[in-house]
Design a protein around this motif. Sequence first.
Motif, PDB file in Angstrom:
ATOM      1  N   TYR A   1      -9.667   5.098   1.864  1.00  0.00           N
ATOM      2  CA  TYR A   1      -8.365   6.682   2.197  1.00  0.00           C
ATOM      3  C   TYR A   1      -7.703   7.124   0.727  1.00  0.00           C
ATOM      4  CZ  TYR A   1      -4.199   8.973   3.790  1.00  0.00           C
ATOM      5  OH  TYR A   1      -3.560  10.391   3.865  1.00  0.00           O
ATOM      6  N   ASN A   2      -7.571   5.981  -0.171  1.00  0.00           N
ATOM      7  CA  ASN A   2      -6.948   6.222  -1.809  1.00  0.00           C
ATOM      8  C   ASN A   2      -7.774   7.138  -2.581  1.00  0.00           C
ATOM      9  OD1 ASN A   2      -4.565   5.495  -0.778  1.00  0.00           O
ATOM     10  ND2 ASN A   2      -5.217   2.835  -1.307  1.00  0.00           N
ATOM     11  N   GLN A   3      -8.956   7.154  -2.195  1.00  0.00           N
ATOM     12  CA  GLN A   3      -9.746   8.022  -3.188  1.00  0.00           C
ATOM     13  C   GLN A   3      -9.434   9.718  -3.619  1.00  0.00           C
ATOM     14  OE1 GLN A   3     -13.855   7.453  -1.982  1.00  0.00           O
ATOM     15  NE2 GLN A   3     -14.085   5.003  -2.254  1.00  0.00           N
ATOM     16  N   ARG A   4      -8.099  10.014  -2.617  1.00  0.00           N
ATOM     17  CA  ARG A   4      -8.493  11.124  -2.680  1.00  0.00           C
ATOM     18  C   ARG A   4      -9.520  12.464  -2.172  1.00  0.00           C
ATOM     19  NH1 ARG A   4      -3.283  11.804  -6.446  1.00  0.00           N
ATOM     20  NH2 ARG A   4      -2.113   9.492  -6.143  1.00  0.00           N
TER      21      ARG A   4
ATOM     22  N   LYS B   1       2.381   8.534  -4.025  1.00  0.00           N
ATOM     23  CA  LYS B   1       1.482   9.519  -4.344  1.00  0.00           C
ATOM     24  C   LYS B   1       0.358  10.258  -3.969  1.00  0.00           C
ATOM     25  CE  LYS B   1       3.068   5.997  -8.574  1.00  0.00           C
ATOM     26  NZ  LYS B   1       2.717   5.334  -9.472  1.00  0.00           N
ATOM     27  N   TYR B   2      -0.308   9.843  -3.123  1.00  0.00           N
ATOM     28  CA  TYR B   2      -1.251  10.372  -2.203  1.00  0.00           C
ATOM     29  C   TYR B   2      -0.542  11.954  -2.230  1.00  0.00           C
ATOM     30  CZ  TYR B   2      -4.929  11.926  -0.279  1.00  0.00           C
ATOM     31  OH  TYR B   2      -6.070  13.325   0.588  1.00  0.00           O
TER      32      TYR B   2
ATOM     33  N   GLU C   1       0.774  -1.393   0.332  1.00  0.00           N
ATOM     34  CA  GLU C   1      -0.295  -0.283   0.003  1.00  0.00           C
ATOM     35  C   GLU C   1       0.727   0.937   0.378  1.00  0.00           C
ATOM     36  OE1 GLU C   1      -2.569  -0.457   3.091  1.00  0.00           O
ATOM     37  OE2 GLU C   1      -3.419  -2.015   2.867  1.00  0.00           O
TER      38      GLU C   1
ATOM     39  N   GLN D   1       1.004   4.119  -3.675  1.00  0.00           N
ATOM     40  CA  GLN D   1      -0.334   4.421  -3.375  1.00  0.00           C
ATOM     41  C   GLN D   1      -0.290   5.966  -3.007  1.00  0.00           C
ATOM     42  OE1 GLN D   1      -3.222   1.453  -3.477  1.00  0.00           O
ATOM     43  NE2 GLN D   1      -4.111   1.728  -5.356  1.00  0.00           N
ATOM     44  N   VAL D   2      -0.226   5.258  -1.284  1.00  0.00           N
ATOM     45  CA  VAL D   2       0.588   6.934  -0.225  1.00  0.00           C
ATOM     46  C   VAL D   2       0.823   7.498  -0.683  1.00  0.00           C
ATOM     47  CG1 VAL D   2       0.065   6.799   2.422  1.00  0.00           C
ATOM     48  CG2 VAL D   2      -1.116   5.287   1.571  1.00  0.00           C
TER      49      VAL D   2
ATOM     50  N   VAL E   1      -6.000   5.827   7.119  1.00  0.00           N
ATOM     51  CA  VAL E   1      -4.853   5.099   6.019  1.00  0.00           C
ATOM     52  C   VAL E   1      -5.076   3.946   6.183  1.00  0.00           C
ATOM     53  CG1 VAL E   1      -2.817   6.477   5.801  1.00  0.00           C
ATOM     54  CG2 VAL E   1      -2.659   4.677   7.507  1.00  0.00           C
TER      55      VAL E   1
ATOM     56  N   GLN F   1     -10.640   1.948   3.407  1.00  0.00           N
ATOM     57  CA  GLN F   1     -10.451   1.155   1.886  1.00  0.00           C
ATOM     58  C   GLN F   1     -10.158   2.631   1.141  1.00  0.00           C
ATOM     59  OE1 GLN F   1     -12.927  -1.882   1.635  1.00  0.00           O
ATOM     60  NE2 GLN F   1     -11.839  -3.182   2.106  1.00  0.00           N
TER      61      GLN F   1
END
Length: 854
Positions: free
Chosen positions: A588-591, A517-518, A511, A514-515, A583, A586
Motif C-alpha cells: 500500500y505504501n508504494q502509492r 503523508k500519502y 504506520e 507514512q499513510v 491499508v 504491504q
Amino acid sequence: SNCAPAYLDFQTKQVPEYLQTRKQKDTQIPSYITGTQPEQTHDDIPSYARYSTQSQHINTPPTTQNGEDPQTNKENPPGYLTTSSKEDNSSTTKETKHNRIASWYKNWIVERNDEEYGSGPQSCCVPNVKCKKNLGDVLHLVSTYCKDWEDSPRDIATFFLCLAAFNDTSRQKEKVFQKELILDAYHYGQYAFAAYKSSAELVLDRLAFLLPEDFVTGMWDKVKLCQAPAWYVALDHDRRNVVLALRGTKERDEIFVDLAAQLVKWDDGYAHNGFLRSYEKLDKLVRPVIQEQMKNFPDYSFRVVGHSMGAAVAALLTIKWTKEYPNWDIRGYGYATPCCVSPNLATASEKFFTTFVHHFDAVSRLSMGSIQDLHQGMRLFAARIKEKYKQLAILQTINFAIHHHENQSILEIVREINEYIQENVAKHIKSETPTHLLPAGVTYQMWRKKRGQQFNTWQMYRSKGEDYARLLFSPTMIKDHASGGYNSAFENMLSISITERNIWLRLPFSEREQVRKYWADYPEGDPFDEDFDMRKAKHNMSTSTEYKEKAYKKGLIRPFLFLVSMSPKRRAALANLLGIELVSYQWYNQRDSHREAWHILKDHKNGMQARSESARRKLISMVHGSNWYMILVACGRKVISEKTYLPSDVQQLLDDKERSYSCCIDACKDPENPTLCELEEIILLLLFSMSDYSPDSSSDDESEDEDPNYRNIIDYTNSAVYQATTKQLKESGFTLKQFIHEVSLQRAQNSSNKKANDIYSWGDLIRKREEVFRRRDRAAKIAGIGALSGLGMVAAATIPPLALLPFGLAAGIGGHTLGKAKPGGLVPIVAGCLQQRLALSSHNIQIDDFYDLN
C-alpha cells in the motif's frame, strides 16, 4: 387505583373483571368511568407535582364562549364535544391531521382489525404483548413520577398517549450538514460513551486508538466519588486535547431519578440542585489532575464530554471553568444533556458547549417544570373527558376513535390542553424566575426517519433550548437515550468520512505517519467544489499501466478510471465498505493508485467482480467474469430486492437490462456507446430513490419533513442552481431526464452529500447483514455435505454405483455455498464510482477521454 391497572395484566386474553361486573368497589374503577372526581389532597403529593390556585400554571378548565363550564352546559355542549363539523374542521389539512393521528394510534397502541367496536364496556380490548412492549417507556414514566397523582395510572398513561398525537417535530427546519461538526460529535462521543466502562483496561479496549500511556487517570469507586460521576482523563494527541470524560447513569431504572429535582440559584441564573452537588464533588477530584496536564501540555485544548447525567455535570463544569481559566481553550460536548440550567445560562453557554439530542430522548426533556405542566394538563383532561366518556374504558375509546369521528372530540380536548401547556411554557421561559430548566449550550436535534423495515436515516437540525422544555411521548423515548442511537446517527449522517477516520485510528502508530503523508499528497476538500484541484485525478487516469490494460480487456475500464481518480483516503474507505482493508497490504505504501483500483475490482473474495458473480461463473473457469455492465445490473437488482418501496417508474427503467457477457462487453470498451452511460444513470437514480420516503414507515416517526410531497412545497426548478446544474449535466453527456432532475434538485436543496452518505450507510448495512446470513448458510450446508458424504460411505459397501450420487450432491452444494454471489457489498462502491463521475463532470472532465492505453 387500589388494583393493578388492566393494561398491566398481559397474561389474560379476557376483558378485565371490573369491566364485566358492577359489584367491584368504585375505588377500583377509573374516574372517567364512575364520573366522580377523586378528592384532591396535597399531603401525599410530592412538591414538584403540586399546584395551587395562585400558581401561574394552568389550573382551571376552559370555559365556553358564554362563560359556562362545558361540564354543566349539557343541553348545548361545545362544538368539540359534538360530531357536527365546523367550517375549519372540514378543511383538507384538518382531515389529513386527524387521519395521521388515527394512523398513529393504530400503529402504536392497538392492532387494528375489521371488528366494529361498540359503546358498551364488553367491547374493550386488552392490550397484547406487542402493546405492552410499545407502551413500556410511557408506563415506566408513569410509575416513576405519577404514582402519587390523583388519577389512576391508566388515566394518566391515556392522557400522555393522547398528547403524543400532537408531538410537534416540524418546527426545527434549519437542517444542518456540517462535516467538521458531525466528525467532532462522533469523535468526542467515543470518549463520552467509553466512560461507562469500569476500569482503565476496559476504556483502552473501547478506545483502541489510544495508547496505554495516553490514559492519565480515572475513578470509578463509589465511596471515593461521593455523588460525583465516574470519570477519566486521557490525552488526545491527534487533536491536541486533554479530555475529561464523565459517566452518566448506568442502570436503566436510575435514568429518571432526580431529573425533576428542585432548581437553585447558581452563577448568573439557576441550576439543577442534584447536578450542582455532583459538580461540586467532582471539581475537587479533577481540578488538580487537569491543572497538571494543562501545565505539561500548554498548547493543548481542554475538552469536557459526557452522556446523560454526565453531560449535565460537564455543562456546569464548562460554564464555571471558562470564567476561572480564561486562557484555556475550553469546550464541552454533551449527548442527551438533561435540563440542568436556566434559559439565560443555556443561551450564555452556547459559545463553549454543544448538546446533541437523539430523536425523542426523554432525558433531555424532563424537568420539574415539564412534570408540573403534565400534572396540570392531567387535571384538565380528567375534568373534561369524564362526562362524555364515562361509559367507555379508555383503550376502547382509542379503538373506537380509529373507526369513528368521535376521535375529533377527544383530540380537540387534548389539542386545547396542549396549546395551554405550550403557552404556559413560553411565558415561564421568559420570566426572571423560571420554572423550567433547559439543556446547556447550542442544541442540535437528530430526528430518525424510517426507510422501510430494515433501514433508518437521520437528519440533524439546529434546535432551540426551549424546544426541550416539554416532554414528548413516544414508544422509544427511553430507548432513544442509549449511546448506540447516537453513534448510529453520526455514522449514518457522515458514513464515508467516519469510515476514513476509523481506518486511520485502527492503524498501528508506527504506520500512521507514512499513510498520513500519502493521503496528504492528494488535495483535501469536496471534489464537487469548482476550486478543487483535479490535476492529480487527470494524471492518474491518463497514466498507462498493465493494470489499466487488464481493466480495459475485462470490460472494467470505467470503474477502474473512477477509482484511480479518487483521493487515496476515499478509495481506501470505499474498499473498506466493500470488505477490503487496503491499508493492511504491504504494497500500500508504494502509492500505486492503479494497483489499488485493480485489487478492488479483482479481489477473489470481496472484489467488485467477485461480489457480482453467480456460483456458475465462479466454478466454471471457462466462463468470463462479470464486466461493468453486469456489475451495475447485479447492484440494481439487489437494491430492488432489498427495498420494499421504490417508485414504479424508476424500477421499470431496469426492466429488460439483463445481458450476457458477449452482448455487453463491446459497450464496456467503446467510449462512444451510450448504453453503459445510461445504465449508470439508472442505477444511481435507483440508489437515490432507495433513501427517499417510504409509505410503509411507522407513523410514530412521521413529521412534516417525511411527507413524500414535502420537497415539492418549494419549487426549486426555477432556482439558479437547479437550472445551472441541469444545463451542466446535459452538456456533460447525461441523458436520463429523471436522473438530471433528481441531481439538480439535490444541488438546489444542498442535500447531495447527505444523500450520498445515506447510500453508503445503507450499503454497508446490507453488506454486513448479507455476510451474517452467508456464514449461517455456509455452516448449514457444510453440515449437509458431511451428512451426504457419510451416507455415501455407508452405501458404498452394498451399492457401489449409488455411492457416487451423495458425493456428487455434496460437491454441488459445497460449490454453490462457496461461490454464491454477494451483491449487497456492491452498493457503496458502485455509488462511490458513480458519484465520482458526477464530480468529474462538474469540472467538465469526461471519463471517456481516458480510455486510450497509449
